[in-house]
Design an enzyme around this catalytic site. Sequence first.
Site, PDB file in Angstrom:
ATOM      1  N   GLY A  86       0.795  -1.230   0.000  1.00 15.99           N
ATOM      2  CA  GLY A  86       0.000   0.000   0.000  1.00 15.99           C
ATOM      3  C   GLY A  86       0.821   1.271   0.000  1.00 15.99           C
ATOM      4  O   GLY A  86       0.493   2.253   0.677  1.00 15.99           O
ATOM      5  N   CYS A 143      -0.939   0.826  -9.257  1.00 19.72           N
ATOM      6  CA  CYS A 143      -0.826   0.118  -7.975  1.00 19.72           C
ATOM      7  C   CYS A 143      -2.190  -0.412  -7.577  1.00 19.72           C
ATOM      8  O   CYS A 143      -3.129   0.360  -7.390  1.00 19.72           O
ATOM      9  CB  CYS A 143      -0.291   1.023  -6.874  1.00 19.72           C
ATOM     10  SG  CYS A 143      -0.185   0.147  -5.297  1.00 19.72           S
ATOM     11  N   GLY A 231       6.600 -12.124  -9.155  1.00 19.93           N
ATOM     12  CA  GLY A 231       7.520 -13.251  -9.092  1.00 19.93           C
ATOM     13  C   GLY A 231       7.386 -14.148 -10.323  1.00 19.93           C
ATOM     14  O   GLY A 231       6.604 -13.844 -11.244  1.00 19.93           O
TER      15      GLY A 231
END
Length: 318
Positions: A86, A143, A231
């Site tokens: 965040g 985001c 990842g």
Amino acid sequence: MSDLPISPAQTASDDGHLAVRMCGIDFKNPIIPASGAFGFGREYESLYPLSRLGGISVKGMTLHKRDGNPMPRVAETPAGMLNSVGLQNPGVDYFIEHELPNLLTKDTVIIANCAGSTVEDCTEMAKKLNRTGVHMIELNISCPNVKAGGLAFGVDCQSAATVTHAVKNAAPDKPVMVKLSPNVTDITAIAKAVEAAGADAVSLINTLLGMRIDLASRRPILKQNVGGLSGPAVFPVAVRMVWQVANAVSIPVMGMGGVSTWKDAAEMMLAGATCVQVGAALFQNPLAPIEIIDGLRQYVEESGISSISDLIGGVQPW
Ligand SMILES: Cc1cc2nc3c(=O)[nH]c(=O)nc-3n(C[C@H](O)[C@H](O)[C@H](O)COP(=O)(O)O)c2cc1C
């Protein structure tokens, strides 16, 4: 591609065949720790000279300090991780006063990653950063973890264009690279919209929205319920999107998402990336960027290609 002047700090040096050029900036090699996985570099300074890196994309900043989301905000997944940090950060003024002077001594390209929930917040930050020595602004409109993270901008062509145009106007002296979200139906439409609005480059991908649930408590593992997946699990998605975007726009592309080896980085460049960012891999192996740079150097030497930039967009589709 924009042809902005190069500042003296941005010289290609020892890596020779690994040098790449993007938005008028010379990177000594194409490998850059990704925003949010490298802080402001301090934790890594004792492990290797930061000057070995092609550049650094610093932790995403907002206009004002943010404490981030409540914990737990990280969860393991097969071949990846979920985060809902965040945008915890000290705010852009703190960065300019306390972190940037140290980073600018490191002889590497400094990319200021920033996000905001309003166009005004973004332009305010851009004005401040335009007056500093940062080499590039990475405008995060992707985001997924906070409203302030700009995802609302990143999923709509018109909003993405509006904020890009405003930031470019507010920071006329810096290349502006817009960081795109994979959480959209057609990422090429957003890429084209920000290109038309004046973006000098695009970077992708930010994290993919995901969720894990604890069987015993039946509670989501993350306090925010959902978070961003990154990842190795996301690597093929990232390669596909970099390839699609690189073919849709004529501004350069910085690729990221699941890169953990030099072969991944080379593949990302073949898909169309000029530079490659490394994020989640750093949590498993803090030396990952250095190992990737060394692997690429050996590859260039052994394969006899004259420059790593020969790889960019070199995929031969069927
Ligand atoms: C813990 C964490 C924090 C992140 N924080 C940011 C951020 O502040 N700004 C941003 O643009 N991206 C942020 N990201 C996204 C990464 O920069 C990157 O786009 C994404 O993780 C995909 O790359 P990777 O698979 O190599 O990690 C963050 C990722 C992680 C794992």
